[in-house]
Design an enzyme around this catalytic site. Structure first.
Site, PDB file in Angstrom:
ATOM      1  N   HIS A 136       0.853  -1.194   0.000  1.00 34.97           N
ATOM      2  CA  HIS A 136       0.000   0.000   0.000  1.00 34.97           C
ATOM      3  C   HIS A 136       0.884   1.237   0.000  1.00 34.97           C
ATOM      4  O   HIS A 136       1.979   1.236   0.578  1.00 34.97           O
ATOM      5  CB  HIS A 136      -0.924   0.004   1.229  1.00 34.97           C
ATOM      6  CG  HIS A 136      -2.024   1.009   1.125  1.00 34.97           C
ATOM      7  ND1 HIS A 136      -1.879   2.323   1.540  1.00 34.97           N
ATOM      8  CD2 HIS A 136      -3.290   0.907   0.648  1.00 34.97           C
ATOM      9  CE1 HIS A 136      -3.008   2.971   1.319  1.00 34.97           C
ATOM     10  NE2 HIS A 136      -3.872   2.148   0.783  1.00 34.97           N
TER      11      HIS A 136
ATOM     12  N   GLU B 174      -7.798  -4.737  -1.006  1.00 35.53           N
ATOM     13  CA  GLU B 174      -8.347  -5.467  -2.145  1.00 35.53           C
ATOM     14  C   GLU B 174      -8.314  -6.987  -1.963  1.00 35.53           C
ATOM     15  O   GLU B 174      -9.181  -7.697  -2.468  1.00 35.53           O
ATOM     16  CB  GLU B 174      -7.596  -5.100  -3.437  1.00 35.53           C
ATOM     17  CG  GLU B 174      -7.979  -3.764  -4.023  1.00 35.53           C
ATOM     18  CD  GLU B 174      -7.164  -2.623  -3.430  1.00 35.53           C
ATOM     19  OE1 GLU B 174      -6.214  -2.920  -2.666  1.00 35.53           O
ATOM     20  OE2 GLU B 174      -7.462  -1.453  -3.720  1.00 35.53           O
TER      21      GLU B 174
END
Length: 393
Positions: A274, A327
């Site tokens: 991330h 996700e």
């Protein structure tokens, strides 16, 4: 030399991608990547996802406080009324759904919202008061899942399902996709996912929405611009790709080879890493717990994949701290709740539109245009225009 009236030596160089550059002040929330923590207003987003309904958190983002019982009843009534599609939009949706191979729901959504703005004659935020801007924002948020579900069904030759006033946002979303009343466990799982993804700092789509809103444009225009940013696979378009990766691996003995092959080719390992978090993504932790509660072989395999991929990444990319992002388990949860993979990103959009519009409303209150500068690095100017072919000498 000046650029946009600013002396060259007054320009401030910033990191590529504007990383860590503070572009505005906000009361909506923050992401503290080093801590693995993010919040909406003054509350932990994860605690809100655990304790509240989607509508309560939606109200919080719009109004700055959690609603009391009467306020929540009134607000959910307004949302229910706003979910219904104008009759003028229905034939347009059929046309949109017939195009594209493969059909991309987010492309259809931005087209449909543009038509909705024309039908409802949404006015620039510059010209309206806060009440009118808020009404437009609520309309766009409420109707987005209805449009997306209708496009999904129309593309498959099915009639759209009319939303029910007695169902919540999460329940209506599953109902409108399938035509069947969903199981309460699936509803709560999706509701928690929606709450956890409403807002997340000045990500690309949110920043895009604020840039457009800063010009005084209407709410729909700002949301449509955000959708364009959101549709990219490096932003909102990743949950289905992350789950596709789990399918590609297929079995435990293939995990190591799959990861090493991806990295050797320079490919991204979707669902891991991330831009902000240097610890575990708190959204991923929440969704992992939700998926474990749902249970099944997919969950067992996904948790094994997570553990081993994280170990291999730590070996091959030491010091990078690459963990699962939102996700990875978002795809698992949506798959278990019966959402088609083509609708994973649209599901994400049905929550993030609330964050976009909350940011649009906040930006509209500032009346300040976002207008950065760029440093020109091309050939020195001015230079004489060279002779062109056919030009008389």
């Amino acid at each position: 030399m000046t650029i946009n009236g600013v002396e060259l030596d007054e320009l401030i160089d910033v990191p590529a991608g504007l990383r860590n550059v503070v572009a505005a002040e906000t009361r909506l929330g923050d992401v503290r990547g080093q801590e693995g923590f993010y919040h909406y207003r003054q509350y932990s987003a994860i605690e809100l996802a655990s304790a509240c309904t989607f509508e309560e958190v939606w109200f919080l983002l719009f109004e700055g406080r959690l609603p009391d019982r009467d306020e929540l009843t009134e607000f959910t009534g307004e949302v229910a009324q706003s979910r219904l599609l104008p009759t003028e939009l229905l034939p347009i949706l059929s046309t949109i759904a017939a195009g594209g191979d493969p059909f991309r729901p987010m492309v259809g959504l931005r087209t449909a919202l543009s038509m909705l703005a024309a039908i409802r004659d949404l006015q620039p935020v510059w010209d309206g008061d806060r009440a009118s801007r808020k009404a437009d924002a609520l309309l766009i948020c409420a109707v987005t899942p209805t449009i997306l579900a209708a496009l999904h069904r129309l593309h498959r030759g099915l009639e759209p399902v009319v939303p029910r006033a007695d169902l919540s946002t999460a329940s209506n979303w599953l109902y409108m996709l399938t035509g069947e009343l969903p199981h309460p466990q699936a509803v709560r799982a999706i509701e928690q996912y929606l709450i956890a993804t409403i807002d997340h700092g000045f990500n690309p789509s949110t920043f895009t929405a604020r840039v457009v809103a800063s010009t005084g444009a209407d709410v729909a225009s700002a949301v449509i611009a955000a959708i364009g940013a959101f549709s990219g696979p490096l932003h909102g378009g990743a949950p289905d790709r992350a789950l596709d990766g789990v399918d590609e691996i297929g079995s435990v003995d293939r995990i190591d080879g799959w990861v090493r092959d991806k990295l050797a080719k320079g490919d991204r390992v979707m669902g891991f890493g991330h831009a902000v978090y240097r610890t575990a993504d708190p959204r991923s932790v929440l969704l992992r717990d939700i998926s474990i509660g749902l249970g099944g072989e997919l969950v067992e395999f996904a948790t094994t994949v997570e553990r081993r991929v994280t170990e291999v990444l730590a070996e091959l990319k030491p010091g990078r701290d690459l963990y699962t992002n939102v996700e990875f388990y978002a795809g698992v949860v949506m798959e278990l709740c019966g959402i088609p993979r083509s609708m994973f990103t649209p599901t994400f959009a049905t929550s993030r539109v609330v964050g976009w519009t909350a940011n649009i409303l906040e930006q509209a209150d500032t009346a300040k245009v976002i207008r950065p500068s760029a440093r020109y690095v091309g050939p020195p100017a001015p230079q004489p225009v060279p002779p062109r072919a056919g030009q008389s000498v």
